[in-house]
Design a protein around this motif. Sequence first.
Motif, PDB file in Angstrom:
ATOM      1  N   ILE A  51      74.402 -62.253  49.468  1.00  0.00           N
ATOM      2  CA  ILE A  51      73.073 -61.824  49.932  1.00  0.00           C
ATOM      3  C   ILE A  51      72.705 -60.491  49.273  1.00  0.00           C
ATOM      4  N   CYS A  52      73.672 -59.578  49.257  1.00  0.00           N
ATOM      5  CA  CYS A  52      73.397 -58.244  48.715  1.00  0.00           C
ATOM      6  C   CYS A  52      73.011 -58.280  47.239  1.00  0.00           C
ATOM      7  N   ASP A  53      73.394 -59.339  46.544  1.00  0.00           N
ATOM      8  CA  ASP A  53      73.043 -59.477  45.124  1.00  0.00           C
ATOM      9  C   ASP A  53      71.733 -60.222  44.896  1.00  0.00           C
ATOM     10  N   LEU A  54      71.124 -60.748  45.957  1.00  0.00           N
ATOM     11  CA  LEU A  54      69.890 -61.525  45.787  1.00  0.00           C
ATOM     12  C   LEU A  54      68.716 -60.625  45.404  1.00  0.00           C
ATOM     13  N   ASP A  55      67.847 -61.126  44.546  1.00  0.00           N
ATOM     14  CA  ASP A  55      66.620 -60.385  44.222  1.00  0.00           C
ATOM     15  C   ASP A  55      65.813 -60.110  45.483  1.00  0.00           C
ATOM     16  N   TYR A  58      66.235 -56.680  49.130  1.00  0.00           N
ATOM     17  CA  TYR A  58      66.008 -55.361  48.520  1.00  0.00           C
ATOM     18  C   TYR A  58      66.864 -54.231  49.111  1.00  0.00           C
ATOM     19  N   PRO A  59      67.362 -54.332  50.383  1.00  0.00           N
ATOM     20  CA  PRO A  59      67.986 -53.113  50.950  1.00  0.00           C
ATOM     21  C   PRO A  59      69.172 -52.573  50.159  1.00  0.00           C
ATOM     22  N   THR A  60      70.088 -53.435  49.748  1.00  0.00           N
ATOM     23  CA  THR A  60      71.318 -52.944  49.113  1.00  0.00           C
ATOM     24  C   THR A  60      71.036 -52.162  47.837  1.00  0.00           C
ATOM     25  N   ARG A  61      70.303 -52.771  46.924  1.00  0.00           N
ATOM     26  CA  ARG A  61      70.099 -52.059  45.649  1.00  0.00           C
ATOM     27  C   ARG A  61      69.204 -50.842  45.829  1.00  0.00           C
ATOM     28  N   GLY A  65      70.363 -47.093  44.908  1.00  0.00           N
ATOM     29  CA  GLY A  65      69.531 -46.250  44.043  1.00  0.00           C
ATOM     30  C   GLY A  65      69.320 -44.863  44.642  1.00  0.00           C
ATOM     31  N   ILE A  66      69.037 -44.821  45.952  1.00  0.00           N
ATOM     32  CA  ILE A  66      68.817 -43.530  46.615  1.00  0.00           C
ATOM     33  C   ILE A  66      70.109 -42.712  46.611  1.00  0.00           C
ATOM     34  N   LYS A  94      79.438 -48.401  48.475  1.00  0.00           N
ATOM     35  CA  LYS A  94      78.488 -47.291  48.481  1.00  0.00           C
ATOM     36  C   LYS A  94      79.208 -45.957  48.628  1.00  0.00           C
ATOM     37  N   THR A  95      80.343 -45.988  49.333  1.00  0.00           N
ATOM     38  CA  THR A  95      81.102 -44.762  49.564  1.00  0.00           C
ATOM     39  C   THR A  95      81.559 -44.123  48.273  1.00  0.00           C
TER      40      THR A  95
END
Length: 326
Positions: A51-55, A58-61, A65-66, A94-95
């Motif tokens: 899911i985290c890799d799906l276009d 948007y939340p993960t990428r 980025g932030i 992310k850590t």
Amino acid sequence: MTQSQTVVRKIRATPVHDFLTDVIAGLGGSPKSLPCKYFYDAAGTELFDRICDLDAYYPTRTEIGILNQHAREMAWLIGPRARLVELGSGSSTKTRILLDQLPDLDAYVPVDISPEYLARATRELARDYPGLRVVPVVADSTKTITLPKGERAARTVAFFPGSTIGNLEPEQARDFLHVVAGLCQGGGGLLIGIDLKKDRRMLEAAYDDDQRVTAAFNLNLLARINRELDGDFDLGAFRHRAFYDEAEGRIEMQLVSLRRQSVEVGESVFRFDEGEPITTEYSYKYEVGGFAELAKSAGFTCVRIWTDDRRLFSVQYFGVERRKKA
Ligand code: AVJ
């Protein structure tokens, strides 16, 4: 133990929840529901990574980025010799963005519900960050968090990325934040990822992707009940549904019974009407300032808020006063 050694504590395999009890209570209720924390068995964890890799998701990428853009400032706020406690650490991807900027951390304490996931993440971090003290804790961090003593640390900073707090209803979220404020009192803080309110179409596409990965993730909950609790759910007789409830400010995920049917789980039988839903997850979305207000009411002070250009997602840093407010 010296500070320069990499120490990986043995992970205790204490049961953190009672799956059967929760399933019987949830399916016996009206409306029917199942706790979303049970999504994350091995299969569910893999589906969540997809899911985290799906276009569409948007939340993960956006959060990554932030974090990439502001990691140095975040590290500065976290400060020297802090103990970084990550709630629901998962794979700790992310850590690493923070760890790269925090060479003098006292310890990294990943807290996760999945012992397998935690063991792997700990091994990989120990390999990639020699000298980092990693102290894994198996716990359902939305319930009780018992941390090992951290008297060496200058302060405790909690890291709670992914907008996972969105799974809690605002009142529960406030109670949880109050507990976290207690852990971090004495000059510590909280770095937290918060998904933001936005266009319904974009929200719904993120939770009902056309590759059906989220559908498979949701349905895996029934497969897991079949596997672990001797259930006989017919996976073809339930449909994934996700919609944005604007009045409540949340995505609701459901599994909808496609026909009238009975399902056995162990010794129990549950009846479903055609079209009857099981609520499997809420994912609350906040206004930037709305979340900060909630955190303030739990004893935090707002220090800094970062967002992406499109204001899809935010990362927020809060401090805790020296003396915790009641
Ligand atoms: C891990 C709770 C943040 O709510 O976006 C993703 C879980 N569910 N797609 C979220 C989830 C469906 C996710 N959290």
